[in-house]
Design a protein around this motif. Sequence first.
Motif, PDB file in Angstrom:
ATOM      1  N   GLY A 269      28.161  22.093 -13.356  1.00 21.47           N
ATOM      2  CA  GLY A 269      28.133  22.433 -11.936  1.00 21.47           C
ATOM      3  C   GLY A 269      26.816  22.095 -11.299  1.00 21.47           C
ATOM      4  N   ALA A 270      25.743  22.435 -11.959  1.00 24.00           N
ATOM      5  CA  ALA A 270      24.418  22.145 -11.417  1.00 24.00           C
ATOM      6  C   ALA A 270      24.198  20.641 -11.330  1.00 24.00           C
ATOM      7  CB  ALA A 270      23.343  22.798 -12.273  1.00 24.00           C
ATOM      8  N   ILE A 271      24.696  19.919 -12.294  1.00 22.77           N
ATOM      9  CA  ILE A 271      24.571  18.462 -12.255  1.00 22.77           C
ATOM     10  C   ILE A 271      25.309  17.921 -11.046  1.00 22.77           C
ATOM     11  CG2 ILE A 271      25.225  16.317 -13.407  1.00 22.77           C
ATOM     12  CD1 ILE A 271      24.673  17.785 -16.060  1.00 22.77           C
ATOM     13  N   SER A 272      26.518  18.429 -10.819  1.00 24.57           N
ATOM     14  CA  SER A 272      27.284  17.915  -9.690  1.00 24.57           C
ATOM     15  C   SER A 272      26.600  18.231  -8.362  1.00 24.57           C
ATOM     16  CB  SER A 272      28.712  18.442  -9.703  1.00 24.57           C
ATOM     17  OG  SER A 272      28.746  19.812  -9.400  1.00 24.57           O
ATOM     18  N   LEU A 273      25.868  19.331  -8.307  1.00 24.12           N
ATOM     19  CA  LEU A 273      25.115  19.635  -7.087  1.00 24.12           C
ATOM     20  C   LEU A 273      24.033  18.598  -6.856  1.00 24.12           C
ATOM     21  CD1 LEU A 273      24.706  23.496  -7.406  1.00 24.12           C
ATOM     22  CD2 LEU A 273      26.160  22.255  -5.800  1.00 24.12           C
ATOM     23  N   ASN A 274      23.416  18.142  -7.921  1.00 26.42           N
ATOM     24  CA  ASN A 274      22.353  17.149  -7.805  1.00 26.42           C
ATOM     25  C   ASN A 274      22.878  15.766  -7.423  1.00 26.42           C
ATOM     26  OD1 ASN A 274      19.927  18.438  -8.121  1.00 26.42           O
ATOM     27  ND2 ASN A 274      19.868  18.195 -10.324  1.00 26.42           N
ATOM     28  N   LEU A 275      24.184  15.538  -7.567  1.00 29.20           N
ATOM     29  CA  LEU A 275      24.722  14.205  -7.314  1.00 29.20           C
ATOM     30  C   LEU A 275      24.532  13.739  -5.883  1.00 29.20           C
ATOM     31  CD1 LEU A 275      28.019  14.101  -9.336  1.00 29.20           C
ATOM     32  CD2 LEU A 275      25.820  13.079  -9.867  1.00 29.20           C
ATOM     33  N   ARG A 276      24.341  14.656  -4.988  1.00 37.02           N
ATOM     34  CA  ARG A 276      24.150  14.260  -3.612  1.00 37.02           C
ATOM     35  C   ARG A 276      22.713  13.817  -3.339  1.00 37.02           C
ATOM     36  NH1 ARG A 276      28.345  16.897  -4.753  1.00 37.02           N
ATOM     37  NH2 ARG A 276      30.195  16.711  -3.523  1.00 37.02           N
ATOM     38  N   ASN A 277      21.875  13.864  -4.368  1.00 35.57           N
ATOM     39  CA  ASN A 277      20.510  13.384  -4.255  1.00 35.57           C
ATOM     40  C   ASN A 277      20.554  11.854  -4.253  1.00 35.57           C
ATOM     41  OD1 ASN A 277      17.933  12.346  -5.062  1.00 35.57           O
ATOM     42  ND2 ASN A 277      17.363  14.407  -5.727  1.00 35.57           N
ATOM     43  N   LYS A 278      20.035  11.215  -3.212  1.00 34.28           N
ATOM     44  CA  LYS A 278      20.156   9.767  -3.053  1.00 34.28           C
ATOM     45  C   LYS A 278      19.452   8.969  -4.136  1.00 34.28           C
ATOM     46  CE  LYS A 278      16.261   9.526   0.064  1.00 34.28           C
ATOM     47  NZ  LYS A 278      15.755   9.238   1.382  1.00 34.28           N
ATOM     48  N   ASN A 279      18.588   9.599  -4.929  1.00 34.48           N
ATOM     49  CA  ASN A 279      17.870   8.874  -5.977  1.00 34.48           C
ATOM     50  C   ASN A 279      18.668   8.734  -7.269  1.00 34.48           C
ATOM     51  OD1 ASN A 279      15.476   8.499  -4.422  1.00 34.48           O
ATOM     52  ND2 ASN A 279      15.015  10.661  -4.747  1.00 34.48           N
ATOM     53  N   ILE A 280      19.770   9.428  -7.385  1.00 33.77           N
ATOM     54  CA  ILE A 280      20.567   9.389  -8.613  1.00 33.77           C
ATOM     55  C   ILE A 280      21.539   8.219  -8.552  1.00 33.77           C
ATOM     56  CG2 ILE A 280      22.277  10.620 -10.000  1.00 33.77           C
ATOM     57  CD1 ILE A 280      20.895  13.204  -9.165  1.00 33.77           C
TER      58      ILE A 280
ATOM     59  N   LEU B 233      30.091  33.471 -10.628  1.00 36.43           N
ATOM     60  CA  LEU B 233      29.136  32.514 -10.078  1.00 36.43           C
ATOM     61  C   LEU B 233      28.534  32.941  -8.748  1.00 36.43           C
ATOM     62  CD1 LEU B 233      31.016  29.200 -10.882  1.00 36.43           C
ATOM     63  CD2 LEU B 233      29.137  30.224 -12.133  1.00 36.43           C
ATOM     64  N   ALA B 234      28.789  34.151  -8.343  1.00 35.63           N
ATOM     65  CA  ALA B 234      28.308  34.625  -7.038  1.00 35.63           C
ATOM     66  C   ALA B 234      26.790  34.515  -6.910  1.00 35.63           C
ATOM     67  CB  ALA B 234      28.758  36.062  -6.801  1.00 35.63           C
ATOM     68  N   THR B 235      26.075  34.662  -7.986  1.00 39.96           N
ATOM     69  CA  THR B 235      24.610  34.626  -7.946  1.00 39.96           C
ATOM     70  C   THR B 235      24.036  33.307  -8.471  1.00 39.96           C
ATOM     71  OG1 THR B 235      24.478  35.657 -10.124  1.00 39.96           O
ATOM     72  CG2 THR B 235      24.467  37.130  -8.212  1.00 39.96           C
ATOM     73  N   LEU B 236      24.895  32.303  -8.644  1.00 34.77           N
ATOM     74  CA  LEU B 236      24.449  31.030  -9.223  1.00 34.77           C
ATOM     75  C   LEU B 236      23.307  30.393  -8.448  1.00 34.77           C
ATOM     76  CD1 LEU B 236      24.733  28.713 -11.261  1.00 34.77           C
ATOM     77  CD2 LEU B 236      26.485  27.747  -9.761  1.00 34.77           C
ATOM     78  N   GLY B 237      23.426  30.317  -7.119  1.00 36.49           N
ATOM     79  CA  GLY B 237      22.383  29.677  -6.310  1.00 36.49           C
ATOM     80  C   GLY B 237      21.026  30.312  -6.514  1.00 36.49           C
ATOM     81  N   ASN B 238      20.965  31.636  -6.444  1.00 34.07           N
ATOM     82  CA  ASN B 238      19.692  32.331  -6.654  1.00 34.07           C
ATOM     83  C   ASN B 238      19.171  32.130  -8.067  1.00 34.07           C
ATOM     84  OD1 ASN B 238      19.473  33.312  -4.061  1.00 34.07           O
ATOM     85  ND2 ASN B 238      20.597  35.178  -4.521  1.00 34.07           N
ATOM     86  N   PHE B 239      20.071  32.151  -9.043  1.00 33.28           N
ATOM     87  CA  PHE B 239      19.673  31.955 -10.436  1.00 33.28           C
ATOM     88  C   PHE B 239      19.014  30.586 -10.624  1.00 33.28           C
ATOM     89  CE2 PHE B 239      20.710  30.130 -14.596  1.00 33.28           C
ATOM     90  CZ  PHE B 239      20.062  31.034 -15.429  1.00 33.28           C
ATOM     91  N   LEU B 240      19.658  29.539 -10.119  1.00 30.30           N
ATOM     92  CA  LEU B 240      19.107  28.187 -10.285  1.00 30.30           C
ATOM     93  C   LEU B 240      17.763  28.038  -9.594  1.00 30.30           C
ATOM     94  CD1 LEU B 240      22.313  26.011  -9.791  1.00 30.30           C
ATOM     95  CD2 LEU B 240      21.136  26.530 -11.941  1.00 30.30           C
ATOM     96  N   LYS B 241      17.635  28.615  -8.409  1.00 28.49           N
ATOM     97  CA  LYS B 241      16.376  28.493  -7.668  1.00 28.49           C
ATOM     98  C   LYS B 241      15.237  29.262  -8.333  1.00 28.49           C
ATOM     99  CE  LYS B 241      18.543  27.541  -3.268  1.00 28.49           C
ATOM    100  NZ  LYS B 241      18.925  28.024  -1.953  1.00 28.49           N
ATOM    101  N   LYS B 242      15.553  30.427  -8.911  1.00 29.11           N
ATOM    102  CA  LYS B 242      14.512  31.241  -9.554  1.00 29.11           C
ATOM    103  C   LYS B 242      14.168  30.747 -10.957  1.00 29.11           C
ATOM    104  CE  LYS B 242      15.352  35.456  -6.974  1.00 29.11           C
ATOM    105  NZ  LYS B 242      15.830  36.828  -7.002  1.00 29.11           N
TER     106      LYS B 242
ATOM    107  N   ARG C 255      18.066  20.284  -6.503  1.00 33.69           N
ATOM    108  CA  ARG C 255      17.866  20.110  -5.068  1.00 33.69           C
ATOM    109  C   ARG C 255      19.230  19.897  -4.429  1.00 33.69           C
ATOM    110  NH1 ARG C 255      14.196  17.958  -8.208  1.00 33.69           N
ATOM    111  NH2 ARG C 255      15.336  16.038  -8.514  1.00 33.69           N
ATOM    112  N   TYR C 256      19.749  20.941  -3.820  1.00 34.92           N
ATOM    113  CA  TYR C 256      21.077  20.870  -3.237  1.00 34.92           C
ATOM    114  C   TYR C 256      21.122  21.697  -1.964  1.00 34.92           C
ATOM    115  CZ  TYR C 256      21.503  25.454  -5.360  1.00 34.92           C
ATOM    116  OH  TYR C 256      21.294  26.755  -5.701  1.00 34.92           O
ATOM    117  N   ARG C 257      22.142  21.407  -1.176  1.00 34.07           N
ATOM    118  CA  ARG C 257      22.380  22.175   0.048  1.00 34.07           C
ATOM    119  C   ARG C 257      23.311  23.335  -0.282  1.00 34.07           C
ATOM    120  NH1 ARG C 257      23.736  16.594   2.262  1.00 34.07           N
ATOM    121  NH2 ARG C 257      25.703  17.239   1.397  1.00 34.07           N
ATOM    122  N   ASP C 258      23.205  24.408   0.468  1.00 29.16           N
ATOM    123  CA  ASP C 258      24.095  25.557   0.258  1.00 29.16           C
ATOM    124  C   ASP C 258      25.552  25.158   0.437  1.00 29.16           C
ATOM    125  OD1 ASP C 258      22.020  27.265  -0.375  1.00 29.16           O
ATOM    126  OD2 ASP C 258      21.795  28.006   1.676  1.00 29.16           O
ATOM    127  N   THR C 259      25.823  24.197   1.300  1.00 27.91           N
ATOM    128  CA  THR C 259      27.203  23.745   1.495  1.00 27.91           C
ATOM    129  C   THR C 259      27.744  23.066   0.236  1.00 27.91           C
ATOM    130  OG1 THR C 259      26.384  21.707   2.505  1.00 27.91           O
ATOM    131  CG2 THR C 259      27.037  23.488   4.003  1.00 27.91           C
TER     132      THR C 259
END
Length: 135
Positions: free
Chosen positions: A3-14, A33-42, A49-53
């Motif tokens: 999941g985290a990898i797929s979030l990074n896919l929108r990074n134009k450098n990949i 997964l409700a707390t996934l975003g906070n977990f990854l950032k912390k 590097r991903y957008r909340d959307t």
Amino acid sequence: FGGAISLNLRNKNIKKALYLSPVTDFLSIREHLATLGNFLKKMYPGAYRYRDTDLQALLEGNILKKDDQQVAKIKDIVAGGVLDDVIKIEELENFCQINELRLLKLKKLGHLNFTSVEENASLYREIVNFFKSNV
């Protein structure tokens, strides 16, 4: 963590992405997964590097959207172990067929991680060749 990898896919450098035994259905575990975003950032500041959307799309089951111009440019390969009792090879086959991804099925391996890549010379060579290729 697929999941985290797929979030990074929108990074134009990949340009290329490798998935080792990735989770393909986040809907079935959404409540965990409700707390996934906070977990990854912390836990991994700056690593994801991903957008909340994009995170919301992942939680809604939209892991890869090949119609997304950036994602469509990325060359992907999925590797899965036939003996994996966590990520079933049948799920990976279906996911790869739907998303037009290349699947490496490894008959003698279970759940894949970086250690299994290091310990399997043929898998390691396949991955290195994939990243070195112009495809």
